[in-house]
Motif scaffolding. Structure first.
Motif, PDB file in Angstrom:
ATOM      1  N   UNK A  84     -55.057  46.440 148.778  1.00 15.73           N
ATOM      2  CA  UNK A  84     -53.983  47.273 148.216  1.00 15.73           C
ATOM      3  C   UNK A  84     -53.560  48.232 149.321  1.00 15.73           C
ATOM      4  N   UNK A  85     -52.275  48.185 149.670  1.00 16.23           N
ATOM      5  CA  UNK A  85     -51.806  49.034 150.763  1.00 16.23           C
ATOM      6  C   UNK A  85     -50.541  49.797 150.405  1.00 16.23           C
ATOM      7  N   UNK A  86     -50.461  50.997 150.916  1.00 18.56           N
ATOM      8  CA  UNK A  86     -49.240  51.782 150.832  1.00 18.56           C
ATOM      9  C   UNK A  86     -48.209  51.125 151.753  1.00 18.56           C
ATOM     10  N   UNK A  87     -46.945  51.228 151.411  1.00 19.36           N
ATOM     11  CA  UNK A  87     -45.902  50.677 152.282  1.00 19.36           C
ATOM     12  C   UNK A  87     -45.605  51.632 153.439  1.00 19.36           C
ATOM     13  N   UNK A  88     -45.362  52.901 153.101  1.00 19.13           N
ATOM     14  CA  UNK A  88     -44.918  53.874 154.105  1.00 19.13           C
ATOM     15  C   UNK A  88     -46.104  54.582 154.750  1.00 19.13           C
TER      16      UNK A  88
END
Length: 156
Positions: free
Chosen positions: A81-85
């Protein structure tokens, strides 16, 4: 630096089944919230504060040899699970590197963002993201992801 912590869930056959999630976000508060939500769903969680640290943990940096040769030290990760920004390497770039790797190309990647930008969402989905979730991450999102992962395991 990536830091592992763990929880266990009992499988149907009595053995311990663990869903190991690599959570990536440059905001330490968001990372704590994501970790708590995942742990409350009996997931093992490893956190990384940026895309480079995530690749480092997975052994996918250019200087690492783990992705070029068999290695028993490669971490078993069931979900990223990763943040985009994020500064340096955004979630899209991390997603591309994961999907381009032989070791982790089949690992589901979920991208999160506080911005609802259709072109960004489409771009991530086209490269292979499993889902694109608008922040903040909610317990219902975690439950859905866990359900999908467990269904995938049972159908194999």
């Amino acid at each position: 630096m990536a830091c592992p912590s763990s929880s266990m869930a009992m499988g149907e056959n009595g053995e311990d089944e663990v869903i190991h999630v690599l959570a990536v976000d440059d905001d330490p508060i968001n990372l704590i919230i994501i970790e708590k939500l995942l742990k409350s769903s009996s997931c093992k969680v490893t956190t990384a504060e940026n895309g480079v640290r995530a690749l480092e943990y997975l052994g996918l940096l250019a200087g690492d040899v783990q992705h070029n040769s068999p290695n028993t030290n490669v971490p078993k990760v069931n979900l990223i699970i990763t943040d985009y920004s994020m500064p340096g390497m955004n979630g899209y770039e991390l997603l591309k590197k994961v999907k381009d790797s032989a070791m982790f190309k089949d690992v589901p990647v979920v991208v999160m963002s506080s911005e609802n930008i259709p072109s960004r969402i489409n771009q991530c989905m086209e490269v292979g993201a499993k889902m694109f979730i608008l922040k903040p991450l909610k317990q219902a999102d975690v439950n859905e992801l866990k359900s999908q992962l467990m269904h995938k395991r049972l159908s194999m």
